[in-house]
Design a protein around this motif. Structure first.
Motif, PDB file in Angstrom:
ATOM      1  N   SER A   1       0.841  -1.196   0.000  1.00  0.00           N
ATOM      2  CA  SER A   1       0.000   0.000   0.000  1.00  0.00           C
ATOM      3  C   SER A   1       0.878   1.249   0.000  1.00  0.00           C
ATOM      4  O   SER A   1       1.890   1.317   0.676  1.00  0.00           O
ATOM      5  N   LYS A   2       0.457   2.236  -0.774  1.00  0.00           N
ATOM      6  CA  LYS A   2       1.168   3.512  -0.828  1.00  0.00           C
ATOM      7  C   LYS A   2       0.379   4.527  -0.013  1.00  0.00           C
ATOM      8  O   LYS A   2      -0.801   4.305   0.276  1.00  0.00           O
ATOM      9  N   PRO A   3       0.985   5.658   0.358  1.00  0.00           N
ATOM     10  CA  PRO A   3       0.250   6.671   1.107  1.00  0.00           C
ATOM     11  C   PRO A   3      -1.067   7.030   0.407  1.00  0.00           C
ATOM     12  O   PRO A   3      -1.078   7.277  -0.796  1.00  0.00           O
ATOM     13  N   GLY A   4      -2.139   6.988   1.149  1.00  0.00           N
ATOM     14  CA  GLY A   4      -3.454   7.309   0.607  1.00  0.00           C
ATOM     15  C   GLY A   4      -4.090   6.187  -0.183  1.00  0.00           C
ATOM     16  O   GLY A   4      -5.196   6.317  -0.694  1.00  0.00           O
ATOM     17  N   GLU A   5      -3.412   5.050  -0.281  1.00  0.00           N
ATOM     18  CA  GLU A   5      -3.922   3.902  -1.047  1.00  0.00           C
ATOM     19  C   GLU A   5      -3.850   2.672  -0.144  1.00  0.00           C
ATOM     20  O   GLU A   5      -2.823   2.422   0.482  1.00  0.00           O
ATOM     21  N   TYR A   6      -4.931   1.946  -0.037  1.00  0.00           N
ATOM     22  CA  TYR A   6      -4.955   0.789   0.862  1.00  0.00           C
ATOM     23  C   TYR A   6      -5.328  -0.481   0.120  1.00  0.00           C
ATOM     24  O   TYR A   6      -6.336  -0.512  -0.579  1.00  0.00           O
TER      25      TYR A   6
END
Length: 119
Positions: A64-69
């Motif tokens: 997961s990237k920042p703001g993405e789950y």
């Protein structure tokens, strides 16, 4: 070997948990979404929170990237109600943040409609 019936299979739906007792020990019975049963001491190993007041949930992946789950292990993670520590139900109750630590657990078997835990 000490063993005891702690509930019936119909008492807990997949994805749910319930408090029970093994002798005088307070235990938590978890049923994962695939229908499997697991049993742990009903106490967080951090500061003793009653885990039955927490929740069964999932976790985000390392990808997961920042703001993405990216969500995974739905209904397989036990989250402490006090400080949010998370334990992998299917992996011996190991803490996600520190897999060397785990919840005390019990062996489980199902006979007919009876859920039996033992040491």
């Amino acid at each position: 070997m000490k063993e005891q019936v702690v509930c019936k299979t119909t008492d807990i739906q997949p994805g749910e948990m319930m408090e029970s007792f093994f002798g005088k020990q307070n235990v938590l019975i978890c049923r994962t979404p695939d229908g499997e049963f697991y049993a742990f001491m009903n106490q967080c190993n951090h500061q003793g929170a009653p885990l039955d007041k927490g929740m069964m949930c999932g976790a985000t992946t390392e990808h997961s990237k920042p703001g993405e789950y990216h969500y995974c292990h739905k209904g397989e993670i036990l989250r402490c109600p006090w400080h949010g520590r998370e334990f992998d139900i299917k992996n011996e109750g190991r803490m996600l943040a520190n897999p060397d630590k785990k919840l005390p657990s019990f062996k489980v078997r199902v006979e007919g409609v009876e859920v039996i835990i033992y040491k």
